[in-house]
Scaffold this motif. Structure first.
Motif, PDB file in Angstrom:
ATOM      1  N   GLY A 253      50.678  29.976  81.524  1.00  0.00           N
ATOM      2  CA  GLY A 253      49.734  29.040  82.131  1.00  0.00           C
ATOM      3  C   GLY A 253      50.318  27.680  82.469  1.00  0.00           C
ATOM      4  O   GLY A 253      49.598  26.695  82.558  1.00  0.00           O
ATOM      5  N   LEU A 254      51.657  27.620  82.670  1.00  0.00           N
ATOM      6  CA  LEU A 254      52.288  26.307  82.862  1.00  0.00           C
ATOM      7  C   LEU A 254      51.926  25.676  84.197  1.00  0.00           C
ATOM      8  O   LEU A 254      51.748  24.459  84.281  1.00  0.00           O
ATOM      9  CB  LEU A 254      53.798  26.435  82.719  1.00  0.00           C
ATOM     10  CG  LEU A 254      54.263  26.582  81.262  1.00  0.00           C
ATOM     11  CD1 LEU A 254      55.679  27.109  81.200  1.00  0.00           C
ATOM     12  CD2 LEU A 254      54.151  25.236  80.546  1.00  0.00           C
ATOM     13  N   LEU A 256      49.105  26.000  86.026  1.00  0.00           N
ATOM     14  CA  LEU A 256      47.748  25.460  85.977  1.00  0.00           C
ATOM     15  C   LEU A 256      47.678  24.247  85.048  1.00  0.00           C
ATOM     16  O   LEU A 256      47.067  23.225  85.382  1.00  0.00           O
ATOM     17  CB  LEU A 256      46.774  26.549  85.503  1.00  0.00           C
ATOM     18  CG  LEU A 256      45.324  26.115  85.325  1.00  0.00           C
ATOM     19  CD1 LEU A 256      44.753  25.577  86.621  1.00  0.00           C
ATOM     20  CD2 LEU A 256      44.471  27.277  84.827  1.00  0.00           C
ATOM     21  N   ARG A 302      49.724  33.036  90.785  1.00  0.00           N
ATOM     22  CA  ARG A 302      48.797  32.902  91.889  1.00  0.00           C
ATOM     23  C   ARG A 302      48.726  31.429  92.295  1.00  0.00           C
ATOM     24  O   ARG A 302      49.004  30.545  91.485  1.00  0.00           O
ATOM     25  CB  ARG A 302      47.422  33.409  91.487  1.00  0.00           C
ATOM     26  CG  ARG A 302      47.491  34.790  90.822  1.00  0.00           C
ATOM     27  CD  ARG A 302      46.195  35.519  90.899  1.00  0.00           C
ATOM     28  NE  ARG A 302      45.878  35.857  92.271  1.00  0.00           N
ATOM     29  CZ  ARG A 302      46.396  36.903  92.927  1.00  0.00           C
ATOM     30  NH1 ARG A 302      47.236  37.709  92.338  1.00  0.00           N
ATOM     31  NH2 ARG A 302      46.064  37.130  94.167  1.00  0.00           N
ATOM     32  N   LEU A 307      43.726  29.572  90.731  1.00  0.00           N
ATOM     33  CA  LEU A 307      43.723  29.335  89.282  1.00  0.00           C
ATOM     34  C   LEU A 307      42.654  28.327  88.883  1.00  0.00           C
ATOM     35  O   LEU A 307      42.068  28.406  87.803  1.00  0.00           O
ATOM     36  CB  LEU A 307      45.105  28.834  88.834  1.00  0.00           C
ATOM     37  CG  LEU A 307      46.258  29.826  89.006  1.00  0.00           C
ATOM     38  CD1 LEU A 307      47.581  29.184  88.635  1.00  0.00           C
ATOM     39  CD2 LEU A 307      46.016  31.059  88.136  1.00  0.00           C
ATOM     40  N   ARG A 309      39.809  27.783  90.557  1.00  0.00           N
ATOM     41  CA  ARG A 309      38.465  28.215  90.923  1.00  0.00           C
ATOM     42  C   ARG A 309      37.627  28.712  89.738  1.00  0.00           C
ATOM     43  O   ARG A 309      36.459  28.317  89.617  1.00  0.00           O
ATOM     44  CB  ARG A 309      38.530  29.272  92.032  1.00  0.00           C
ATOM     45  CG  ARG A 309      37.176  29.470  92.718  1.00  0.00           C
ATOM     46  CD  ARG A 309      37.274  30.421  93.900  1.00  0.00           C
ATOM     47  NE  ARG A 309      38.240  29.958  94.878  1.00  0.00           N
ATOM     48  CZ  ARG A 309      39.123  30.741  95.493  1.00  0.00           C
ATOM     49  NH1 ARG A 309      39.158  32.028  95.213  1.00  0.00           N
ATOM     50  NH2 ARG A 309      39.955  30.247  96.378  1.00  0.00           N
ATOM     51  N   PRO A 310      38.179  29.568  88.836  1.00  0.00           N
ATOM     52  CA  PRO A 310      37.336  30.035  87.722  1.00  0.00           C
ATOM     53  C   PRO A 310      36.832  28.886  86.830  1.00  0.00           C
ATOM     54  O   PRO A 310      35.704  28.944  86.335  1.00  0.00           O
ATOM     55  CB  PRO A 310      38.267  30.959  86.934  1.00  0.00           C
ATOM     56  CG  PRO A 310      39.269  31.435  87.934  1.00  0.00           C
ATOM     57  CD  PRO A 310      39.474  30.271  88.858  1.00  0.00           C
TER      58      PRO A 310
ATOM     59  N   LYS B  42      51.795  22.307  75.562  1.00  0.00           N
ATOM     60  CA  LYS B  42      52.822  23.044  76.295  1.00  0.00           C
ATOM     61  C   LYS B  42      54.216  22.689  75.786  1.00  0.00           C
ATOM     62  O   LYS B  42      55.100  23.547  75.722  1.00  0.00           O
ATOM     63  CB  LYS B  42      52.713  22.759  77.793  1.00  0.00           C
ATOM     64  CG  LYS B  42      51.504  23.421  78.433  1.00  0.00           C
ATOM     65  CD  LYS B  42      51.501  24.923  78.250  1.00  0.00           C
ATOM     66  CE  LYS B  42      50.098  25.482  78.355  1.00  0.00           C
ATOM     67  NZ  LYS B  42      49.968  26.855  77.876  1.00  0.00           N
ATOM     68  N   LEU B 256      32.308  36.496  87.429  1.00  0.00           N
ATOM     69  CA  LEU B 256      32.705  35.664  86.290  1.00  0.00           C
ATOM     70  C   LEU B 256      31.485  35.042  85.617  1.00  0.00           C
ATOM     71  O   LEU B 256      31.377  35.019  84.384  1.00  0.00           O
ATOM     72  CB  LEU B 256      33.676  34.572  86.766  1.00  0.00           C
ATOM     73  CG  LEU B 256      34.130  33.572  85.704  1.00  0.00           C
ATOM     74  CD1 LEU B 256      34.821  34.275  84.538  1.00  0.00           C
ATOM     75  CD2 LEU B 256      35.067  32.542  86.312  1.00  0.00           C
ATOM     76  N   LEU B 307      40.111  36.403  85.729  1.00  0.00           N
ATOM     77  CA  LEU B 307      39.186  35.309  86.031  1.00  0.00           C
ATOM     78  C   LEU B 307      38.952  34.438  84.795  1.00  0.00           C
ATOM     79  O   LEU B 307      38.761  33.223  84.907  1.00  0.00           O
ATOM     80  CB  LEU B 307      37.855  35.872  86.531  1.00  0.00           C
ATOM     81  CG  LEU B 307      37.921  36.627  87.865  1.00  0.00           C
ATOM     82  CD1 LEU B 307      36.573  37.241  88.190  1.00  0.00           C
ATOM     83  CD2 LEU B 307      38.351  35.686  88.986  1.00  0.00           C
ATOM     84  N   PRO B 310      42.232  31.478  83.365  1.00  0.00           N
ATOM     85  CA  PRO B 310      42.396  30.035  83.638  1.00  0.00           C
ATOM     86  C   PRO B 310      41.480  29.164  82.773  1.00  0.00           C
ATOM     87  O   PRO B 310      41.871  28.063  82.371  1.00  0.00           O
ATOM     88  CB  PRO B 310      42.028  29.915  85.121  1.00  0.00           C
ATOM     89  CG  PRO B 310      42.286  31.270  85.690  1.00  0.00           C
ATOM     90  CD  PRO B 310      41.940  32.232  84.601  1.00  0.00           C
ATOM     91  N   ILE B 311      40.274  29.646  82.467  1.00  0.00           N
ATOM     92  CA  ILE B 311      39.389  28.860  81.607  1.00  0.00           C
ATOM     93  C   ILE B 311      40.001  28.788  80.211  1.00  0.00           C
ATOM     94  O   ILE B 311      39.993  27.732  79.562  1.00  0.00           O
ATOM     95  CB  ILE B 311      37.977  29.486  81.552  1.00  0.00           C
ATOM     96  CG1 ILE B 311      37.444  29.701  82.976  1.00  0.00           C
ATOM     97  CG2 ILE B 311      37.033  28.611  80.767  1.00  0.00           C
ATOM     98  CD1 ILE B 311      36.074  30.341  83.018  1.00  0.00           C
ATOM     99  N   THR B 313      43.194  28.927  79.631  1.00  0.00           N
ATOM    100  CA  THR B 313      44.356  28.042  79.737  1.00  0.00           C
ATOM    101  C   THR B 313      43.945  26.588  79.515  1.00  0.00           C
ATOM    102  O   THR B 313      44.677  25.813  78.906  1.00  0.00           O
ATOM    103  CB  THR B 313      45.006  28.203  81.129  1.00  0.00           C
ATOM    104  OG1 THR B 313      45.407  29.561  81.286  1.00  0.00           O
ATOM    105  CG2 THR B 313      46.204  27.297  81.287  1.00  0.00           C
TER     106      THR B 313
END
Lengths: 438, 438
Positions: A253-254, A256, A302, A307, A309-310, B42, B256, B307, B310-311, B313
């Motif tokens: 996830g770097l 994003l 992606r 990334l 959008r969710p 990170k 989602l 989906l 990302p949340i 992350t």
């Protein structure tokens, strides 16, 4: 030892402490609130789209309904609106929305329309101000000229969340009109700062019998301009290096995370210089370009839009539903406020149509620009709030009645924009089709 | 009229009210906090992976560092840990993590290992309980037998967030061992409820001189079982219909949103029956299967795992960094607590190795199961918290010294698991390679 909170002794009921003690997980209430808000948002969005309107109108209106269930004896909204976490998630939603919209354009795209945005912004500030001042001078003869000037000023600021979202619903975020409006909104935010600093300085000077401090005004403007320059120019230089550097880190996830940290920091810095955090988030979106993070997407990641959008799917509806929930329908039942509110709303809407002048003769749709600039949202309320707190020789500049009228103006400008904008786009498509035929 | 909050008059400074007034956007502080947490997470994750450890260990340790900057005069963490929004986001992170992990398996997968999970759970509750009881009886001669029993009970509950995350970091979430551990953790949560209800009932009865109420115990157990049955069986029947129905709605992000609403509601219902919200989130993840929402993915939507990620992350690192921040290193400087804490930690770790017994002779790795069950996390602290609040004939069952020892045990069990689990998996790969050669 853990936190202070960890040491807090949970309340223990004598016979059966369990359920009450373990239910104490404070996230449970938030989870059910989010479930209701997200479910209602999607139902409202569906209904709006079925009658040909952008989904955001439905989200706002289910918010209005949820927020006014207290009128029928279900005061659910009171607890939700008092919850600082719900408020924070809504504001995060606005930040992510503007970041998403910013990602769809580049700094270059916006600079191309920069001069036009500036004209739109200036026209959109001056005209509503003069009209609002006129409404005040006509109706509020008991108030001072300062109050009339202040009332006009509450009509100046554009709140761009609604327009951004409608453009997204209609898949028009990448059009030149969208960029001009969003650019003008950023400039508007800077102008708003200066106007507000100016008015409060004038009133302070009148109160104290001293001279107006121009130095302070210049300082406010300079800070905002330094931020925008730094964000757009330096940010664009830093961005490719930043991704080059984080690409070397190990972990998931770097891409994003880097983008979110960048966005959050710019939004924070915007607020430090007095601008709205969403201005910083939009700037961050503009700065981050696909070519800057090709090292990630070539490795199978992606693109950022996908990334982000969710996260927007979770948070953005919270912003619009909560915005709707804040509309107290009782304000609409006071006849002595309604007249002033109606005239202010007309001044607010007509005033921004001056912006359309900047759209003529460049293949742009002037109507879309004029309508896109209509929403006032929170910025108008911040103005009105400040007015409530300002006094001249012991009297309030803005009283409760004036405040309520401003609130109604903000609500109407917000609710009117989605259908009007949708209509303006549809009309243009109609014109296009006719042209295609002829 | 807008909210109560909207009407609050912002503080207006006389000469230059602007920056302070508009900075008032309360999201600004949250944004910079999130940026620091995500950036630190990170960096910590990168360092951990470079020395061959799972990223989560690095996130926990940078959390410990950030949380104890107060020792070198930078009390940044105090405000962050006191912020209810940061706490809520961390808890949301835990919910999303368990939802993500649940999505990687189905109800069928878990039922297949259900009997084994049950044995693991029971062994993992009884053995640490007896060991902890023994440690108490040996060292705490001044305390009552009730305190010894209670101390043992704080060692029983498995907190599965760490294990779930390590499995994810190592891409082992889909292994039978992972399912057995997660299933056992769910059963553990139910057993923990019953134990806690039992102990507090016993102590209440001793206090009041009345008999123990078995009816209450049965009720607690029944509610938890009804929830799990309802979630897994009814949920699975409802899920395909739910997606069939939402597919007919118009709008964006419907797949989602439906999944999130489902997850949030099950997590909420879990908390209503006294279970941890993450148990409900895990159940929701298990219930939602790819075939249920094929109507969306056939239409070009990406699968739910992608989906939700990302949340996660954004939110999951907040959970682990904040968990690390809650570790107060000062607790480790009290020698009179350290001895008890060390023995408790040994009892906690050895006790859960009994779980390994359930792994023999089925092609499973017993060591992975034993180690995966080690982390205690928040559940142990909820137990200890309750103990602080329980009194017998006017004396506290758990005193501050005992509480601190439990906290250190929880911290150690959390920090020891990522490297130990990583080692157990690596060892197995080594064994597998040898087998492959022979």
């Amino acid at each position: 030892m853990l936190t202070q909170a960890g040491i807090t002794v949970l309340p223990v009921v004598a016979i059966l402490p369990l359920p009450s003690a373990l239910q104490a997980d404070p996230v449970a209430q938030l989870l059910v609130t989010l479930a209701v808000i997200l479910g209602a948002a999607k139902l409202g969005g569906d209904l709006a789209e079925r009658i040909g309107q952008p989904a955001v109108l439905g989200e706002l209106l289910v918010g209005v309904i949820l927020g006014n269930l207290g009128l029928v004896g279900v005061p659910w909204a009171r607890g939700v609106l008092a919850d600082p976490t719900v408020d924070a998630l809504a504001r995060l939603g606005a930040v992510l929305l503007l970041f998403e919209v910013g990602l769809e354009s580049t700094v270059g795209d916006v600079l191309k329309v920069g001069a036009r945005s500036f004209v739109v912004a200036v026209l959109g500030v001056v005209t509503p101000w003069v009209l609002g001042w006129g409404v005040g001078a006509w109706l509020l003869t008991a108030h001072t000229t300062y109050a009339h000037i202040f009332l006009g000023a509450t009509l100046t600021a554009t709140s761009v969340g609604i327009t951004a979202r409608v453009m997204q619903d209609l898949e028009r975020s990448h059009t030149p009109e969208a960029r001009i409006i969003l650019g003008a909104a950023v400039i508007d935010d800077v102008l708003g700062l200066v106007i507000l600093a100016g008015i409060t300085s004038v009133i302070s000077a009148a109160n104290l019998g001293t001279d107006l401090s121009y130095g302070q005004l210049v300082l406010v403007l300079a800070k905002a301009l330094v931020f925008l320059f730094g964000a757009l120019v330096l940010g664009r230089m830093i961005s490719p290096r930043l991704f080059g550097w984080t690409k070397r880190l190990r972990g998931r996830g770097l891409l994003l995370t880097t983008a979110l940290v960048f966005c959050f920091l710019l939004a924070y810095l915007a607020s430090v210089v007095g601008l709205a955090p969403i201005v910083g988030a939009y700037a961050a979106g503009l700065v981050l370009e696909k070519v800057h993070y090709e090292n990630f997407t070539n490795g199978g990641e992606r693109p950022l839009e996908e990334l982000v959008r969710p996260i927007g799917t979770l948070l953005v509806p919270v912003f619009f539903v909560v915005m709707g929930m804040r509309v107290d329908l009782e304000a609409f039942t006071h006849p002595e406020v309604l007249g002033l509110a109606a005239l202010l709303t007309v001044a607010a809407i007509l005033g921004k149509q001056a912006c359309a002048l900047a759209g003529f003769g460049a293949g742009l749709d002037p109507l879309v620009i004029g309508i896109g600039m209509i929403p006032r949202g929170e910025v108008g309320l911040i103005f009105a709030n400040l007015g409530l707190g300002l006094t001249l020789h012991g009297e309030r500049i803005v009283d409760q009645r004036l405040y309520s009228a401003v609130v109604i103006m903000v609500v109407m400008s917000t609710l009117v924009t989605p259908p009007a904008l949708k209509w303006a786009f549809a009309r243009r498509r109609g014109v296009g089709r006719l042209r295609g035929v002829s």
